[in-house]
Design a protein around this motif. Structure first.
Motif, mmCIF file in Angstrom:
data_model
loop_
_atom_site.group_PDB
_atom_site.id
_atom_site.type_symbol
_atom_site.label_atom_id
_atom_site.label_comp_id
_atom_site.label_asym_id
_atom_site.label_seq_id
_atom_site.Cartn_x
_atom_site.Cartn_y
_atom_site.Cartn_z
ATOM 1 N N PRO A 50 0.832 -1.217 0.000
ATOM 2 C CA PRO A 50 0.000 0.000 0.000
ATOM 3 C C PRO A 50 0.862 1.260 0.000
ATOM 4 C CG PRO A 50 -0.742 -1.558 1.674
ATOM 5 C CD PRO A 50 0.573 -2.074 1.165
ATOM 6 N N LEU A 51 0.415 2.239 -0.763
ATOM 7 C CA LEU A 51 1.095 3.538 -0.827
ATOM 8 C C LEU A 51 0.199 4.563 -0.143
ATOM 9 C CD1 LEU A 51 2.254 3.312 -4.543
ATOM 10 C CD2 LEU A 51 3.601 2.801 -2.492
ATOM 11 N N TYR A 52 0.510 4.848 1.101
ATOM 12 C CA TYR A 52 -0.343 5.726 1.892
ATOM 13 C C TYR A 52 -0.143 7.182 1.488
ATOM 14 C CZ TYR A 52 -0.689 1.495 4.680
ATOM 15 O OH TYR A 52 -0.889 0.207 5.086
ATOM 16 N N GLN A 53 -1.122 8.010 1.818
ATOM 17 C CA GLN A 53 -1.093 9.426 1.485
ATOM 18 C C GLN A 53 -0.735 10.257 2.718
ATOM 19 O OE1 GLN A 53 -1.626 10.451 -1.777
ATOM 20 N NE2 GLN A 53 -1.644 8.235 -2.143
ATOM 21 N N LYS A 54 -0.282 11.455 2.481
ATOM 22 C CA LYS A 54 -0.023 12.457 3.514
ATOM 23 C C LYS A 54 0.948 11.946 4.581
ATOM 24 C CE LYS A 54 -0.589 16.564 5.272
ATOM 25 N NZ LYS A 54 0.111 17.709 4.689
ATOM 26 N N HIS A 55 2.240 12.079 4.273
ATOM 27 C CA HIS A 55 3.291 11.636 5.184
ATOM 28 C C HIS A 55 3.925 12.796 5.953
ATOM 29 C CE1 HIS A 55 2.997 8.792 1.801
ATOM 30 N NE2 HIS A 55 3.293 7.857 2.673
ATOM 31 N N VAL A 56 3.605 14.024 5.584
ATOM 32 C CA VAL A 56 4.295 15.181 6.158
ATOM 33 C C VAL A 56 3.287 16.179 6.716
ATOM 34 C CG1 VAL A 56 6.211 14.899 4.548
ATOM 35 C CG2 VAL A 56 4.354 16.446 3.956
ATOM 36 N N PHE A 57 3.796 17.089 7.549
ATOM 37 C CA PHE A 57 2.936 18.103 8.150
ATOM 38 C C PHE A 57 2.800 19.351 7.279
ATOM 39 C CE2 PHE A 57 4.414 15.735 11.954
ATOM 40 C CZ PHE A 57 3.171 15.323 12.415
ATOM 41 N N GLN A 58 3.822 19.635 6.483
ATOM 42 C CA GLN A 58 3.797 20.863 5.682
ATOM 43 C C GLN A 58 3.155 20.638 4.318
ATOM 44 O OE1 GLN A 58 7.861 22.069 4.163
ATOM 45 N NE2 GLN A 58 8.461 20.294 5.402
ATOM 46 N N THR A 59 2.822 21.724 3.650
ATOM 47 C CA THR A 59 2.270 21.691 2.299
ATOM 48 C C THR A 59 3.306 22.262 1.341
ATOM 49 O OG1 THR A 59 0.022 21.969 3.124
ATOM 50 C CG2 THR A 59 0.409 22.498 0.808
ATOM 51 N N PHE A 60 3.654 21.524 0.300
ATOM 52 C CA PHE A 60 4.672 21.986 -0.636
ATOM 53 C C PHE A 60 4.088 22.866 -1.733
ATOM 54 C CE2 PHE A 60 6.519 18.005 1.073
ATOM 55 C CZ PHE A 60 7.637 18.576 1.667
ATOM 56 N N GLY A 61 2.859 22.626 -2.104
ATOM 57 C CA GLY A 61 2.225 23.478 -3.106
ATOM 58 C C GLY A 61 1.325 24.482 -2.428
ATOM 59 N N THR A 62 0.094 24.589 -2.890
ATOM 60 C CA THR A 62 -0.900 25.475 -2.284
ATOM 61 C C THR A 62 -1.917 24.624 -1.543
ATOM 62 O OG1 THR A 62 -0.643 27.020 -4.116
ATOM 63 C CG2 THR A 62 -2.593 27.280 -2.730
ATOM 64 N N HIS A 63 -2.210 25.000 -0.300
ATOM 65 C CA HIS A 63 -3.165 24.238 0.504
ATOM 66 C C HIS A 63 -4.521 24.211 -0.191
ATOM 67 C CE1 HIS A 63 -5.728 23.122 3.948
ATOM 68 N NE2 HIS A 63 -4.631 22.531 4.393
ATOM 69 N N LYS A 64 -5.188 23.074 -0.156
ATOM 70 C CA LYS A 64 -6.436 22.901 -0.909
ATOM 71 C C LYS A 64 -7.524 23.880 -0.484
ATOM 72 C CE LYS A 64 -5.750 18.037 -2.056
ATOM 73 N NZ LYS A 64 -6.246 16.651 -1.913
ATOM 74 N N ASN A 65 -7.513 24.308 0.764
ATOM 75 C CA ASN A 65 -8.546 25.233 1.243
ATOM 76 C C ASN A 65 -8.192 26.701 1.006
ATOM 77 O OD1 ASN A 65 -10.103 23.121 2.143
ATOM 78 N ND2 ASN A 65 -9.171 23.099 4.169
ATOM 79 N N ALA A 66 -6.961 26.926 0.498
ATOM 80 C CA ALA A 66 -6.546 28.304 0.238
ATOM 81 C C ALA A 66 -7.165 28.797 -1.067
ATOM 82 C CB ALA A 66 -5.028 28.388 0.158
ATOM 83 N N HIS A 67 -7.281 30.107 -1.201
ATOM 84 C CA HIS A 67 -7.826 30.706 -2.417
ATOM 85 C C HIS A 67 -6.734 31.492 -3.131
ATOM 86 C CE1 HIS A 67 -11.946 29.717 -1.324
ATOM 87 N NE2 HIS A 67 -11.679 30.151 -0.092
ATOM 88 N N THR A 68 -6.647 31.315 -4.463
ATOM 89 C CA THR A 68 -5.676 32.073 -5.231
ATOM 90 C C THR A 68 -6.141 33.504 -5.376
ATOM 91 O OG1 THR A 68 -6.718 31.585 -7.349
ATOM 92 C CG2 THR A 68 -5.102 29.989 -6.545
ATOM 93 N N PHE A 69 -5.221 34.381 -5.770
ATOM 94 C CA PHE A 69 -5.549 35.795 -5.929
ATOM 95 C C PHE A 69 -6.641 35.978 -6.979
ATOM 96 C CE2 PHE A 69 -4.771 39.908 -8.078
ATOM 97 C CZ PHE A 69 -5.008 40.758 -7.006
ATOM 98 N N GLU A 70 -6.579 35.185 -8.073
ATOM 99 C CA GLU A 70 -7.591 35.306 -9.116
ATOM 100 C C GLU A 70 -8.971 34.913 -8.594
ATOM 101 O OE1 GLU A 70 -4.531 34.458 -9.729
ATOM 102 O OE2 GLU A 70 -4.101 36.124 -11.106
ATOM 103 N N GLU A 71 -9.011 33.870 -7.739
ATOM 104 C CA GLU A 71 -10.277 33.444 -7.172
ATOM 105 C C GLU A 71 -10.878 34.512 -6.277
ATOM 106 O OE1 GLU A 71 -9.720 28.607 -6.915
ATOM 107 O OE2 GLU A 71 -8.947 29.880 -5.319
#
Length: 449
Positions: free
Chosen positions: A425-446
């Protein structure tokens, strides 16, 4: 359909090269019924950087970065089971240290290799070609036995390249290679020959290997004097904070892989200290020894000089002459020495056996492999006859490619692909930090919209 069977030299997958990564693949795939595998290595026994198994040196990763544990802690090939079999479990328990001796790691790997029938040593792969029989394509692999020089032919649906790296030596310094100038990969061999006694020694390099060689020579106190030159900006520690270590995770691979190649290349140039620096412990040990040697008015016979490029090494009547540049001050100078140890790292080199199938492989504009997320090369035969790579994907998957701690994860991905099912099995979410943009964050265009 052909029934793949080791008895007739036809298997599902052939691994070329047996370093820790392919050895881990052999261990993890041993009891997977869907995978019939063979692994070939030209050395006659397992060896892991024998020239740098210096007394007192340790792995730079915790013992859990063994061949199997990060995929299957219940495996009989785990380091903890090795300790139990060696009657060293209590000794390790009392040691209270995650970082094990490098010599013991090498011995552990050989212990695993000796138990695996799929691992064939003393067998050098000379050529690989793509053939077709009865409407089915396979790789034909010609292997020469090192002892008697006979050639045996094997066939396989898939390949895994785990050929490792070779010493990297700047082109301008290569003409000087010989008895007095050699790579750190040969350090212990040359030390046993007594080549440092009473000699002036110069170490060139900026990473862990350079530091370990410098410290070992300094500790023995046999050299007349020791210089350490590096073109780096300083003798800096490798990033080893908890959050820094999270860059060696499947999460960061996911982030890095989706970046445009130009951004990947630019980012890698800024991340040297994530995987190329010196351990803080080694820096501390060096400094403590220098401090002790300089006490009570004693004069040190050492020079540590960063920001220095060694451009040329020439042999003279009295030894060696190094033409150097302090590149920040733009000052040129010469340095006389007897012995030079080139701790200049390692590089990937394309083996000649790949030439017959190179036209099937897709290359990027810099002549590098194009590698899919699942460590499969992009080829003209993808899906039918795959080629997987071990530690040849730094430019596509990021800084974790050479890291032992991600070896079991990469092998889990490869095994799942070969078996066409989830074996590990390849589990998800191994780290505490976010490397890209957090899914709940909103971009400036949004926000603007």
């Amino acid at each position: 359909m052909t029934r793949f069977n080791k008895q007739n030299n036809i298997v599902d997958v052939i691994g070329i090269g047996i370093g820790p990564f392919n050895l881990g693949l052999a261990a993890l795939s041993e009891e997977v019924n869907e995978i019939n595998a063979l692994f070939f290595e030209r050395s006659e026994a397992f060896h892991w950087h024998p020239g740098m198994l210096i007394e007192g040196t340790t792995l730079q990763v915790p013992f859990l970065a063994d061949l199997v544990s990060m995929a299957d802690v219940k495996s009989k090939y785990s380091f903890l089971n090795y300790l139990q079999e060696q009657n060293r479990l209590y000794s390790f328990y009392f040691l209270e240290d995650f970082h094990i001796p490098r010599k013991e790691y090498s011995h552990y790997c050989r212990w695993v290799a000796d138990q695996l029938d799929s691992c064939r040593f003393g067998m050098n792969v000379e050529s690989v070609s793509l053939i077709e029989k009865a409407g089915e394509k396979r790789y034909e692999v010609h292997v020469r036995h090192v002892k008697d020089q006979t050639v045996e032919v094997f066939e396989s649906k898939h390949l895994v390249l785990g050929i490792g790296t070779q010493p990297a030596i700047p082109a301008s310094l290569q003409p000087a290679l010989g008895e007095k100038v050699f790579h750190s990969a040969d350090y212990l061999k040359r030390k046993k020959e007594g080549c440092f006694k009473g000699k002036s020694v110069t170490v060139i390099g900026s990473g862990q290997s350079a530091a370990e060689v410098f410290y070992d020579i300094l500790s023995d106190d046999e050299a007349k004097d020791i210089h350490w030159f590096t073109r780096s900006k300083g003798f800096f520690p490798m990033e080893y904070s908890n959050l820094g270590l999270e860059y060696f995770s499947p999460d960061y691979i996911d982030f890095f892989y989706e970046l445009p190649q130009a951004k990947k290349d630019a980012l890698l140039k800024q991340q040297d200290l994530l995987y190329k620096g010196i351990s803080s412990a080694m820096i501390r040990d060096i400094y403590h020894l220098l401090y002790e040697r300089s006490a009570c008015g004693n004069q040190l016979n050492t020079v540590l000089q960063a920001m220095t490029e060694v451009n040329l090494i020439e042999e003279t009547a009295g030894g060696l002459s190094l033409s150097c540049t302090q590149w920040v001050k733009e000052e040129s100078f010469t340095h006389e020495t007897d012995i030079v140890v080139l701790a200049t790292g390692y590089q990937s080199v394309l083996p000649p056996f790949i030439n017959p199938i190179s036209h099937h492989i897709q290359w990027d504009d810099q002549g590098r492999f194009q590698v899919e997320r699942e460590y499969r090369l992009k080829t003209n035969t993808m899906g039918e006859n795959d080629i997987f790579v071990q530690n040849a994907e730094l430019h596509t998957h990021g800084v974790g490619a050479p890291d032992l701690g991600l070896g079991a994860y990469r092998n889990s991905v490869i095994i799942n692909e070969l078996a066409r099912q989830t074996v590990y099995p390849l589990y998800q979410k191994h780290v505490f930090q976010t490397f890209g943009t957090h899914k709940n964050a909103h971009t400036f265009e949004e926000i603007k919209g």
